[in-house]
Design an enzyme around this catalytic site. Structure first.
Site, PDB file in Angstrom:
ATOM      1  N   HIS A  13       0.855  -1.190   0.000  1.00  0.00           N
ATOM      2  CA  HIS A  13       0.000   0.000   0.000  1.00  0.00           C
ATOM      3  C   HIS A  13       0.889   1.236   0.000  1.00  0.00           C
ATOM      4  O   HIS A  13       2.119   1.144   0.014  1.00  0.00           O
ATOM      5  CB  HIS A  13      -0.964  -0.020   1.202  1.00  0.00           C
ATOM      6  CG  HIS A  13      -0.373   0.486   2.480  1.00  0.00           C
ATOM      7  ND1 HIS A  13      -1.078   1.253   3.376  1.00  0.00           N
ATOM      8  CD2 HIS A  13       0.871   0.342   3.026  1.00  0.00           C
ATOM      9  CE1 HIS A  13      -0.302   1.550   4.414  1.00  0.00           C
ATOM     10  NE2 HIS A  13       0.867   1.004   4.232  1.00  0.00           N
ATOM     11  N   CYS A  22       5.868   6.966   4.362  1.00  0.00           N
ATOM     12  CA  CYS A  22       4.680   6.156   4.028  1.00  0.00           C
ATOM     13  C   CYS A  22       3.996   6.607   2.740  1.00  0.00           C
ATOM     14  O   CYS A  22       3.072   5.951   2.252  1.00  0.00           O
ATOM     15  CB  CYS A  22       3.673   6.153   5.173  1.00  0.00           C
ATOM     16  SG  CYS A  22       4.309   5.300   6.622  1.00  0.00           S
ATOM     17  N   HIS A  26       4.975   0.563  -0.487  1.00  0.00           N
ATOM     18  CA  HIS A  26       5.738  -0.356   0.374  1.00  0.00           C
ATOM     19  C   HIS A  26       4.811  -1.458   0.871  1.00  0.00           C
ATOM     20  O   HIS A  26       3.610  -1.440   0.593  1.00  0.00           O
ATOM     21  CB  HIS A  26       6.360   0.410   1.551  1.00  0.00           C
ATOM     22  CG  HIS A  26       5.343   1.010   2.476  1.00  0.00           C
ATOM     23  ND1 HIS A  26       4.687   2.185   2.200  1.00  0.00           N
ATOM     24  CD2 HIS A  26       4.834   0.580   3.653  1.00  0.00           C
ATOM     25  CE1 HIS A  26       3.846   2.469   3.180  1.00  0.00           C
ATOM     26  NE2 HIS A  26       3.898   1.499   4.075  1.00  0.00           N
ATOM     27  N   HIS A  28       3.709  -4.562   4.049  1.00  0.00           N
ATOM     28  CA  HIS A  28       3.738  -5.007   5.440  1.00  0.00           C
ATOM     29  C   HIS A  28       3.334  -6.474   5.502  1.00  0.00           C
ATOM     30  O   HIS A  28       2.519  -6.932   4.697  1.00  0.00           O
ATOM     31  CB  HIS A  28       2.714  -4.249   6.294  1.00  0.00           C
ATOM     32  CG  HIS A  28       2.945  -2.782   6.396  1.00  0.00           C
ATOM     33  ND1 HIS A  28       3.903  -2.240   7.221  1.00  0.00           N
ATOM     34  CD2 HIS A  28       2.345  -1.748   5.780  1.00  0.00           C
ATOM     35  CE1 HIS A  28       3.866  -0.926   7.105  1.00  0.00           C
ATOM     36  NE2 HIS A  28       2.933  -0.590   6.228  1.00  0.00           N
ATOM     37  N   HIS A  70      -1.375 -10.435  -0.515  1.00  0.00           N
ATOM     38  CA  HIS A  70      -0.612 -10.198  -1.743  1.00  0.00           C
ATOM     39  C   HIS A  70      -1.336  -9.287  -2.737  1.00  0.00           C
ATOM     40  O   HIS A  70      -1.134  -9.385  -3.951  1.00  0.00           O
ATOM     41  CB  HIS A  70      -0.191 -11.520  -2.406  1.00  0.00           C
ATOM     42  CG  HIS A  70       0.950 -12.175  -1.684  1.00  0.00           C
ATOM     43  ND1 HIS A  70       0.795 -12.813  -0.485  1.00  0.00           N
ATOM     44  CD2 HIS A  70       2.262 -12.242  -1.983  1.00  0.00           C
ATOM     45  CE1 HIS A  70       1.977 -13.261  -0.080  1.00  0.00           C
ATOM     46  NE2 HIS A  70       2.888 -12.922  -0.963  1.00  0.00           N
ATOM     47  N   GLU A 129       0.586  -3.341  12.011  1.00  0.00           N
ATOM     48  CA  GLU A 129       1.233  -2.981  10.750  1.00  0.00           C
ATOM     49  C   GLU A 129       2.719  -3.330  10.825  1.00  0.00           C
ATOM     50  O   GLU A 129       3.340  -3.709   9.833  1.00  0.00           O
ATOM     51  CB  GLU A 129       1.060  -1.478  10.517  1.00  0.00           C
ATOM     52  CG  GLU A 129       1.138  -1.058   9.083  1.00  0.00           C
ATOM     53  CD  GLU A 129       0.862   0.418   8.930  1.00  0.00           C
ATOM     54  OE1 GLU A 129      -0.035   0.765   8.152  1.00  0.00           O
ATOM     55  OE2 GLU A 129       1.537   1.243   9.582  1.00  0.00           O
TER      56      GLU A 129
HETATM   57 ZN   LIG Z   1       2.456   1.173   5.475  1.00  0.00          ZN
END
Ligand SMILES: [Zn+2]
Length: 142
Positions: A13, A22, A26, A28, A70, A129
């Protein structure tokens, strides 16, 4: 009585417009804790249970893990994120459109709503997260 089951999923995201790192695309490995609250079932195969963990796992898999894992999760109201999603979809890559910015806070609200709509008596949704950062949502009074 409450029960909790823990899940993980990997997603990418970005937070377009964020004033820090952010804003970049990237990923998580999210850890998701689903807590269900209800009275104990009396009698039958599920006697003494709030909800069968196996049933909870199946519903969370279908409603949350399958669409989120994914996928590029994006804010459908954001033009730049939507353009990236359109390119990925053109290449048959997995995306998931949300109606809000994909912060951990907003994602807990989204997940809570999906599980509630699936008939689960959700008590709280906690989404990690990173190993040290999480958001928790306990319904509309929050
Ligand atoms: Zn993030």
């Amino acid at each position: 009585m409450k029960i909790t089951k823990i899940f993980t999923f990997d997603s990418s995201h970005m937070l377009d417009g964020h004033d820090g790192k952010c804003q970049n695309l990237h990923g998580h490995t999210y850890k998701l804790e689903i807590t269900v609250s209800d009275g104990l079932i009396q009698g039958g195969a599920k006697d003494g249970m709030v909800m069968d963990f196996t049933d909870l796992k199946a519903i969370v898999k279908q409603q949350i893990i399958d669409p989120f894992d994914h996928a590029f999760i994006y804010d459908g109201s954001n033009e730049r994120e939507s353009r990236i999603a359109a390119l990925l979809e053109e290449w048959n890559m997995k995306t998931l459109r949300l109606q809000r910015r994909t912060t951990a806070e907003n994602m807990t609200v989204e997940i809570y709503g999906r599980l509630q709509n699936a008939g689960i008596n959700v008590c709280s949704v906690k989404l990690w997260e990173t190993p040290t950062s999480c958001a928790e949502y306990e319904g509309e009074n929050e």
